[in-house]
Scaffold this motif. Structure first.
Motif, short mmCIF file in Angstrom:
data_model
loop_
_atom_site.label_atom_id
_atom_site.label_comp_id
_atom_site.label_asym_id
_atom_site.label_seq_id
_atom_site.Cartn_x
_atom_site.Cartn_y
_atom_site.Cartn_z
N ARG A 191 0.84 -1.21 0.00
CA ARG A 191 0.00 0.00 0.00
C ARG A 191 0.87 1.25 0.00
N PHE A 192 0.48 2.21 -0.81
CA PHE A 192 1.14 3.52 -0.85
C PHE A 192 0.16 4.54 -0.26
N HIS A 193 0.51 5.04 0.93
CA HIS A 193 -0.38 6.00 1.61
C HIS A 193 0.23 7.40 1.48
N HIS A 194 -0.47 8.24 0.74
CA HIS A 194 0.01 9.60 0.50
C HIS A 194 -0.65 10.55 1.50
N ILE A 195 0.20 11.32 2.22
CA ILE A 195 -0.33 12.24 3.22
C ILE A 195 -0.55 13.60 2.58
N SER A 196 -1.80 14.04 2.55
CA SER A 196 -2.07 15.33 1.94
C SER A 196 -2.84 16.26 2.90
N THR A 197 -3.32 17.33 2.34
CA THR A 197 -3.80 18.43 3.15
C THR A 197 -5.17 18.90 2.69
N ASP A 198 -5.89 19.58 3.58
CA ASP A 198 -7.18 20.16 3.18
C ASP A 198 -6.97 21.39 2.27
N GLU A 199 -5.72 21.91 2.23
CA GLU A 199 -5.49 23.14 1.45
C GLU A 199 -5.68 22.93 -0.05
N VAL A 200 -5.66 21.65 -0.50
CA VAL A 200 -5.86 21.40 -1.93
C VAL A 200 -7.27 21.80 -2.37
#
Ligand code: NAD
Ligand code: DAU
Length: 357
Positions: free
Chosen positions: A132-141
């Protein structure tokens, strides 16, 4: 108990959330495998954040000094450690810095992410089911909200700073690897984190440390911008839930459901710090200084996180009152950590450690 993986490759694990995540996994989840932390150790990376973990879990924790923009190094890490999961935190993360110098943001957040998923695709071929590749992103997108409404997983992207644009690009890239190649990916988009080990360029630690130094407390614009604050450990538990039980190819919002105008938060922090130092309640408020606004300053962020709650049973566990108290106390009690950041001494660790090898 969630215990699916044998070797988790964490990127950016010497930063604020990455280091909290590594600590959380070892101490709170029953995880029995290994964690490999790769980090470039930019100004935001600090191995002191994990000094205790490095000692306590020396047989199951490894640090490798790697820039994710260097594809050969990334591929070498996959070959040597055979990770079955990647949790990708590594990024340039500060909006103000992205305004003054966007290039590093494109390099690390876009090209670095590309290197990682390419290496994952190559290395995990025919094993997507077990990886699994878990990408950590943000609400700013998602951009900026008006007075009402929330960001949902389905909200169209509308990034407005070089930072959020670079994160949006990386989210799209990661999702494209799911649709095109079937790579087992998940993405989490989280709201503003706070807690121990946060680099004091971000609002909450900056304000606390400026109070201790009796320096001005710079509030951008009219101070009425709104952020949705989440205690970092609650973000980590959300990541763990999605990493282990989230559906492949899905995005999950994680948020505090805890909206504050910046000026109200700064006033609240003034009162907490004053109380802990035995000063009058309003003692630090005289330091509040309204300064020029951040260009393109997003007005309001607010996350709807019903999906992770309903599908995975995740909940926030720390109230804002508790979290702010823990955080203020942490900065008051960790004077050496603070001092090493202020003097730049934390960067010397690199020299000391790596010269020996
Ligand atoms: P941070 O700036 O504290 O840490 C980033 C880490 O990445 C540092 O250790 C740094 O050395 C490392 N890094 C940077 N460039 C690298 C490169 N080229 N190669 C390897 N390592 C590199 O950031 P953070 O606040 O811990 O954020 C972590 C992640 O979470 C980021 O992807 C960010 O976009 C996301 N996020 C942050 C927040 C927040 O409130 N801080 C909220 C939502 C999502
Ligand atoms: O929403 C998630 C994002 O939260 C993450 O993706 C980013 O990595 C993280 O840095 C954070 O971005 P913000 O820009 O919201 O965080 P920051 O702490 O920089 O600022 C919070 C708010 O406070 C914002 O409205 C700007 C304001 N601010 C910030 C600083 C540093 C001030 O008024 N004065 C300041 O000195």
């Amino acid at each position: 108990m969630d215990n699916r993986y044998q070797c988790i490759l964490v990127t950016g694990g010497a930063g604020f959330i990455g280091s909290n995540f590594i600590r959380y996994v070892f101490e709170n989840t029953g995880f029995e495998g290994k964690i490999v932390n790769i980090d470039k150790l930019t100004y935001a990376g600090n191995l002191e954040n994990l000094a205790d973990i490095n000692e306590k879990y020396s047989d199951r924790y490894v640090f490798e000094w790697v820039d994710i923009c260097d594809y050969d190094r990334v591929e070498d890490i996959f070959k040597r450690y055979s990770p079955d999961a990647v949790v990708h935190f590594a990024a340039e993360s500060h909006v103000d810095r992205s305004i003054h110098g966007p290039k590093d943001f494109i390099n690390t957040n876009v090209n670095g992410t590309f290197n990682l998923i390419e290496a994952a695709r190559k290395f995990w071929q025919n094993r997507f089911e077990y990886t699994r590749f878990h990408h950590i992103s943000t609400d700013e997108v998602y951009g900026s909200l008006g007075d009402t409404g929330y960001f949902y997983e389905t909200t169209p992207y509308d990034p407005r700073s070089p930072y959020s644009a670079s994160k949006a690009a990386s989210d799209h890239l990661v999702m494209s690897y799911y649709h095109t190649y079937g790579l087992n990916v998940v993405i989490t988009n989280c709201s503003n984190n706070y807690g121990p080990y946060q680099f004091p360029e971000k609002l909450i630690p900056l304000m606390i440390l400026n109070m201790l130094d009796e320096k001005p407390l710079p509030v951008y614009g009219d101070g009425k911008n709104i952020r949705d604050w989440l205690y970092v450990e609650d973000h980590c538990s959300g990541i763990w839930a999605v990493l282990n039980r989230g559906k492949t190819g899905e995005k999950y919002n994680i948020g505090g459901e805890n909206e504050w105008h910046n000026i109200d938060l700064v006033n609240k922090l003034c009162e907490i710090v004053a109380e802990k130092l035995g000063k009058p309640k309003d003692y630090f408020k005289r330091l509040i200084t309204f300064v020029q606004d951040r260009p393109g300053h997003d007005r309001r962020y607010a996350i709807n996180c019903d999906k992770i709650k309903n599908e995975l049973g995740w909940r926030q566990s720390v109230t804002f009152e508790e979290g702010l108290n823990i955080t203020v106390e942490w900065y008051l009690n960790n004077k050496k950590w603070v001092q090493n950041i202020k003097t730049g001494k934390y960067l010397e660790w690199l020299e000391i450690n790596y010269k020996k090898r």
